[in-house]
Design an enzyme around this catalytic site. Structure first.
Site, PDB file in Angstrom:
ATOM      1  N   ASP A  84     -10.725  15.025  -2.274  1.00  0.00           N
ATOM      2  CA  ASP A  84     -10.762  16.479  -2.208  1.00  0.00           C
ATOM      3  C   ASP A  84     -11.970  16.915  -3.047  1.00  0.00           C
ATOM      4  O   ASP A  84     -12.341  16.215  -4.004  1.00  0.00           O
ATOM      5  CB  ASP A  84      -9.466  17.058  -2.786  1.00  0.00           C
ATOM      6  CG  ASP A  84      -9.517  18.564  -2.876  1.00  0.00           C
ATOM      7  OD1 ASP A  84      -9.830  19.211  -1.867  1.00  0.00           O
ATOM      8  OD2 ASP A  84      -9.264  19.098  -3.977  1.00  0.00           O
ATOM      9  N   ASP A 105      -2.664  19.305  -2.863  1.00  0.00           N
ATOM     10  CA  ASP A 105      -2.962  18.133  -2.040  1.00  0.00           C
ATOM     11  C   ASP A 105      -1.775  17.187  -1.933  1.00  0.00           C
ATOM     12  O   ASP A 105      -1.943  16.041  -1.498  1.00  0.00           O
ATOM     13  CB  ASP A 105      -4.159  17.371  -2.619  1.00  0.00           C
ATOM     14  CG  ASP A 105      -5.448  18.170  -2.507  1.00  0.00           C
ATOM     15  OD1 ASP A 105      -5.670  18.761  -1.441  1.00  0.00           O
ATOM     16  OD2 ASP A 105      -6.205  18.218  -3.477  1.00  0.00           O
TER      17      ASP A 105
END
Length: 653
Positions: free
Chosen positions: A353, A551
């Site tokens: 990410d 996430d």
């Protein structure tokens, strides 16, 4: 050498006493006895003045001193249906040695076995040292502030959410909370592995387990003891051994079938030749049976049993993984089990990410481009004054870059224009701060910018004053982290982000990431990871690295989920398989080095133990191995394997 425990000291005393008695008995000259006591005579001793006393009753003394607990465990386990273990093998082999007249060998085998057990116990203690040190981060007391302002020492479990706790310099923060008064530096090394202190002040969060270095802190408790960061971390580490790697699971299954098989083989090695000697005429006996007797074959079978004990494998393989997990924890890398440590070693694709993982996750003013007639300071000042009322990340970055107290009396009539920006009267003149759509709405000619980031345009009384570039900067070690991963054998690195294409492309190019995907929603990230999992090499593994907050779905779906900067993040600790307690992506390559070193040591121990045992087993079956060789093949191999496993504790960061 680390301090021995009470149990280890007791065993050491037994070893010394038994060894001294064994040496004295070996040095003892033959003792003549009257002929009437010939039943007590040792007929293997020939000489004048005989018969001589058999020393087997005396050898029972050092044998009992060193081996009584092994015999007891063997009997107890048999009573519970657990027949085939190392206690049974040692008891059977040494008692059998007594029956064949090998008294000194019986005592020595048990003595050497207990020396190996002591060293094994010490090695396990060393491997637990980092975990034990981690346990020290849980404070025993909390200074609870009472209504009259005084403090009382209480158990952290007795402190409720909302209570006020005082932490003095040198004390450990007992619970999670938010600072009310005071400022200080916190040592987070026990949690993150980093020696650089973290400064905190009023309104900032403090995490349980940190050490207060300087000022007195008063903070409001935000979580009960059982849900604090330190409790979650300790639970994670304590339960790590329950999740076995495939290597550990294989060794467990192997030992379950291996031990009964070698006992049956040893029994066959004794019975078949003995029956052949009893039933087949001497003239018809095969060559390898000629000149042998039943006691010789019993001795070979006993040697076979000593060699076959699977201690080296059963102890060294789990110890290696435990050492790897312990060594990683000292660096602020929490691994939830040996299975994840093993999977990490096979990782060939790492997906990141962007925000908060490769970048700092904080907007920062990176450039100011004033138009003609304005200075950088004027553009920034007008923008900060107009945005003074907002807590939006962009507004906060503008005010942080301005860095001076804002005189609110200079600002009035602030108006937010949704999706465009803000308009306000600053020092009596109209100031507009916003995106390109706001400039078009104001019919102002504006300039584009070649730099990546969010562009904030500013107008003063209808004139274009310039623009400010705000960007989320990469972390200091992000570029080096990507390079280290590639050097470690990771074939592909991918960056996923919800940011715009231009920003994503710039960050990916700057950091050296192989591929990227921009403008993704959380669900899009899961779909993309799914597609990578379908295409990946089945022998490799895919790791996803994120901040653990938004996430969690992707962390769960990947082969290995790695949470970055998880200090205080419940979502990270719960969703990830590996938790990095600080914000450094460079720790990922370190975690991979630890995992690969651990697996390398595990393979070395398996090959070494099986190779030596296999060789000596064959030699023992043909009568070419002595009891001393058997002892080396069992305890000696275990000793060396444990020494090798302890290398997992040493981590070169």
């Amino acid at each position: 050498m680390s301090k021995l425990s009470r149990k280890q000291k007791k065993m050491l005393r037994r070893i010394v006493v038994s060894a001294v008695l064994l040496v004295l008995l070996k040095l003892l000259p033959p003792i003549p006895i009257p002929a009437a006591l010939s039943l007590l005579a040792d007929h293997s001793i020939n000489g004048e003045g005989g018969p001589f006393l058999s020393l087997w009753p005396l050898y029972l003394i050092p044998y009992a001193v060193i081996g009584w607990d092994v015999l007891w465990k063997a009997v107890r386990n048999i009573a519970h249906g657990q027949v085939f273990d190392e206690n049974f093998l040692m008891a059977l082999a040494t008692v059998g040695a007594f029956f064949t007249g090998e008294y000194a060998e019986a005592v020595f085998v048990m003595l050497f076995y207990q020396v190996g057990e002591l060293f094994q116990d010490y090695a396990v203690g060393r491997s637990r040292a980092s975990i034990a040190a981690l346990m020290d981060i849980r404070p025993d007391i909390a200074n609870l502030e009472k209504e009259d302002g005084s403090t009382e020492e209480v158990d952290p479990e007795d402190v409720a959410v909302g209570d006020t706790v005082v932490v003095k310099p040198g004390e450990r923060v007992p619970l999670d909370g938010v600072v009310l008064t005071g400022s200080s530096s916190l040592d987070t090394a026990a949690l993150t592995g980093e020696s650089v202190p973290r400064d905190v002040g009023p309104g900032e969060a403090v995490i349980s387990g940190c050490v207060n270095l300087s000022g007195v802190l008063r903070f409001r408790v935000t979580r009960p003891c059982g849900e604090s960061t330190v409790s979650k971390i300790l639970d994670l580490v304590e339960n790590a051994s329950e999740k076995k790697s495939s290597s550990e699971a294989f060794i467990t299954r192997f030992a379950r079938y291996y031990t009964p098989c070698v006992v049956i083989a040893a029994l066959a090695l004794f019975l078949l030749p003995t029956l052949a000697l009893a039933l087949v005429p001497a003239a018809s006996l095969p060559g390898f049976l000629a000149g042998t007797d039943w006691s010789g074959w019993l001795h070979r079978a006993l040697i076979f049993l000593v060699i076959s004990c699977p201690c080296a494998l059963v102890i060294s393989v789990p110890l290696s993984f435990f050492g790897g997990i312990g060594g990683a924890s000292k660096c602020g890398i929490l691994v939830k089990g040996g299975n994840y440590l093993e999977a990490l070693a096979k990782t060939d694709t790492v997906v990141f990410d962007k925000t908060g993982t490769l970048t700092r996750g904080v907007f920062t003013v990176t450039a100011i481009h004033p138009a003609e007639g304005f200075t950088e300071a004027e553009v920034l000042e007008r923008a900060a004054l107009a945005e003074h009322w907002s807590d939006h990340p962009i507004s906060l970055s503008l005010k942080a870059a301005y860095g001076l107290p804002i005189d609110v009396s200079r600002v009035r009539d602030v108006e937010e224009i949704a999706g465009h920006g803000v308009r306000a009267m600053v020092d009596g003149g109209e100031v507009c701060v916003g995106n390109a759509r706001l400039m078009e709405r104001q019919s102002v000619v504006w300039r584009d910018c070649h730099l990546p980031g969010t562009i904030i345009h500013v107008t003063v009384e209808g004139r274009y004053a310039g623009h400010i570039v705000i960007a989320d900067l990469p972390k200091e070690d992000a570029k080096a982290a990507i390079a280290d991963l590639k050097a470690a054998g990771v074939r592909r690195t991918v960056m996923l982000t919800g940011d715009v294409e231009a920003v994503a492309a710039s960050v990916a190019k700057d950091l050296g990431v192989d591929d990227y995907r921009a403008q993704l929603l959380p669900a899009d990230k899961v779909d993309y990871v799914e597609s990578l999992l379908e295409k990946r090499d089945r022998t490799g593994a895919l790791a996803f690295v994120g901040d653990g907050i938004n996430d969690a779905p992707v962390l769960t779906r990947a082969d290995i989920g790695i949470a970055m900067g998880a200090l205080g993040s419940d979502a990270a600790i719960e969703a990830a398989d590996i938790v990095l307690m600080d914000d450094k992506p460079s720790k990922i390559a370190l975690a991979m080095r630890i995992s690969r070193k651990t697996l390398r040591i595990v393979r070395q121990n398996i090959v070494f133990a099986l190779g030596v045992k296999g060789l000596v087993l064959v030699l023992g079956a043909f009568g070419c191995a002595t009891m001393w060789a058997a002892v080396f093949a069992d305890v000696g191999v275990a000793f060396l394997a444990i020494l090798n496993a302890m290398r997992c504790l040493r981590v070169n960061a």
